[in-house]
Design a protein around this motif. Sequence first.
Motif, PDB file in Angstrom:
ATOM      1  N   ALA A 204      -4.297  -0.722  -4.861  1.00 13.86           N
ATOM      2  CA  ALA A 204      -3.855  -1.742  -5.647  1.00 13.86           C
ATOM      3  C   ALA A 204      -2.365  -2.574  -5.022  1.00 13.86           C
ATOM      4  CB  ALA A 204      -3.309  -0.868  -6.930  1.00 13.86           C
ATOM      5  N   GLY A 205      -1.689  -1.742  -4.656  1.00 12.34           N
ATOM      6  CA  GLY A 205      -0.643  -2.180  -3.874  1.00 12.34           C
ATOM      7  C   GLY A 205      -0.878  -3.013  -2.548  1.00 12.34           C
TER       8      GLY A 205
ATOM      9  N   ALA B  32       0.694  -1.120   0.149  1.00 14.57           N
ATOM     10  CA  ALA B  32       0.040   0.044  -0.108  1.00 14.57           C
ATOM     11  C   ALA B  32       0.893   1.303  -0.043  1.00 14.57           C
ATOM     12  CB  ALA B  32      -0.953   0.145   1.232  1.00 14.57           C
ATOM     13  N   THR B  33       1.826   1.143   0.856  1.00 12.80           N
ATOM     14  CA  THR B  33       2.815   2.256   0.947  1.00 12.80           C
ATOM     15  C   THR B  33       3.568   2.577  -0.400  1.00 12.80           C
ATOM     16  OG1 THR B  33       3.252   1.964   3.243  1.00 12.80           O
ATOM     17  CG2 THR B  33       4.787   3.359   1.934  1.00 12.80           C
ATOM     18  N   LEU B  34       3.987   1.608  -1.013  1.00  8.52           N
ATOM     19  CA  LEU B  34       4.690   1.624  -2.327  1.00  8.52           C
ATOM     20  C   LEU B  34       3.669   2.099  -3.314  1.00  8.52           C
ATOM     21  CD1 LEU B  34       7.150  -1.348  -2.320  1.00  8.52           C
ATOM     22  CD2 LEU B  34       7.614   1.159  -2.402  1.00  8.52           C
ATOM     23  N   GLY B  35       2.338   1.628  -3.396  1.00  6.61           N
ATOM     24  CA  GLY B  35       1.483   2.170  -4.434  1.00  6.61           C
ATOM     25  C   GLY B  35       1.163   3.390  -4.231  1.00  6.61           C
ATOM     26  N   VAL B  36       0.930   4.194  -3.130  1.00 13.12           N
ATOM     27  CA  VAL B  36       0.619   5.456  -2.853  1.00 13.12           C
ATOM     28  C   VAL B  36       1.907   6.322  -3.452  1.00 13.12           C
ATOM     29  CG1 VAL B  36       0.317   7.095  -1.145  1.00 13.12           C
ATOM     30  CG2 VAL B  36      -1.013   5.166  -0.843  1.00 13.12           C
ATOM     31  N   ALA B  37       3.087   5.925  -3.083  1.00 11.49           N
ATOM     32  CA  ALA B  37       4.094   6.772  -3.733  1.00 11.49           C
ATOM     33  C   ALA B  37       4.442   6.635  -4.935  1.00 11.49           C
ATOM     34  CB  ALA B  37       5.535   6.144  -2.845  1.00 11.49           C
TER      35      ALA B  37
ATOM     36  N   VAL C 281      -9.487   5.840   2.049  1.00 12.16           N
ATOM     37  CA  VAL C 281      -8.248   6.114   2.695  1.00 12.16           C
ATOM     38  C   VAL C 281      -7.010   5.782   1.717  1.00 12.16           C
ATOM     39  CG1 VAL C 281      -7.015   6.193   4.683  1.00 12.16           C
ATOM     40  CG2 VAL C 281      -9.374   5.949   4.843  1.00 12.16           C
ATOM     41  N   LEU C 282      -6.970   4.735   1.278  1.00 16.13           N
ATOM     42  CA  LEU C 282      -5.782   4.521   0.622  1.00 16.13           C
ATOM     43  C   LEU C 282      -5.670   4.782  -0.781  1.00 16.13           C
ATOM     44  CD1 LEU C 282      -5.806   0.315   1.332  1.00 16.13           C
ATOM     45  CD2 LEU C 282      -4.602   2.092   2.441  1.00 16.13           C
TER      46      LEU C 282
END
Length: 504
Positions: free
Chosen positions: A436-437, A127-132, A429-430
């Motif tokens: 997706a991540g 999730a973190t990598l997807g947002v980045a 939120v995501l």
Amino acid sequence: MGQTKLGARSPVLEAAVGFALGAVGGCILGATEDPVDKTLSVMTSSGLLKPVIEEVRMVGALGLGTLIGTTALTTAMTSVVAGVILAAAVASVFVATRSCGTSHTDSAGLWASAGLAGAFGTTLSGATLGVAIEWIVKNYGMVGLLWALGIFTVLKPPLHFVFKLLWKQGEACCTLGSADWVREREQIEITELQQRQRVAVQIEQKILTLEKGGNTSGKEHMTTWVAERRQREEIEKKKTESEEAQMEQRTIQDWINTVVVKHVDFLAFSGIPMTVVAIVTSGFGVFGYGGHQSVFIVLLALVAIIAYLLLKSSDFKFWMLVGCMGMLATFVIAMLTLHAGQVVVTTAMKMRAAGQSQSRETISARMNHQSSLEALNTAFFGAKLCQLGLGATVGGPLVRRAAGDSKVIVGAALVAGGLLAGVETLAPVLGEGGKAGALLGVVGAVGVSVGAVAAMAGRWSSWPGTLGTLAGLVIGALGMGKWHIVNIGLQLPVAYVFAMTNPF
């Protein structure tokens, strides 16, 4: 630990149990199909696809395919390794602080805590990598993504060595718990010494009594000797149990260390071949050669040379195998991206022959749109296959180490189901990139369950057990996956091959 057959049962019972457990793994795999498809549909909508379309002219179709493919596969690999490292850290602390027991392998707490930590770490990392990635593409475009990917690849090898040093320090801190073993061993030795001294005193007293001509009661001495023998046996039993528990602890800790080292090496080096290919092809696009045929020739030659150098290595490692597979997957994604644009040109030529002429701007816009759409679709599916396969490389060895077939299969399926529900709940939120991540992280947890099913299928003592397990896996996946035969038909062989691979 060598692979052993499961306990002997009747073939019918083996088939029934195998079918039930296979269906569990298959159903959780099929349950991810619909959420992943919906997320991909939103990602490829006109709004989120626009930044990608605008950058096709910058890096070209081949550059776009390699760049998005490398980014997706790197995200999948990184999130899986992050989950494995977190699970290994939790398991290491659990083993080091665990009270003495005869077997840590059968401890439900150990595997449950490690499994939860791994699945949560994989999902959160994804999730973190997807947002980045979503933020970088929206703000800096494909060139920004290329820079971020290059910097991340350059930083991974030095960070790999730093992490190994930190892991050794952490392991040293955990081994301080071995003082408990020392104290227990000293306590057992003291008890044993006291028992020997007490027996020696009793023997001396009996000798002195006999020398003085006294009379000794045989019944009284017999009762004393029985009690002493019983206590001596208890001391020996406690000593044996302590040694076995300590040996089991060291065995599990050594295995955890091996898993961590292999996955850190895998994270540090496996993405380099893909990134080199993406940088070279994208660089051609940045300098205005994105649509030139020479880019294809350079790409093909580069893939062939890197694969040859890796495969001919005398010290062939798991990260080299996955690096070659990832590079080949990136090449395929680039080819499909290029082909999607060529299909538009072919269609336009047919329309022109039929008297329906289109402007060059319209054809170019359609080519860019179709190439971007194909790049995202194939890259996301490739990342899903990668995540599933890497999860299977965890589930397969766990079953072969006799961690408990049903525990791994059902436990991983339940955790994946819980994470899937959590991701759907936190979707607003995501955001689309984060969702997706996170879904890719869930697929990694699903891969653990599917890999455990695949490993279990080969451990039955009869063919009905094996066939029943595979039948349950296939039927469960197709039934819950709304009969997406092509998608699931590609995922199951990949999961099986990775589950049978032993990278440790």
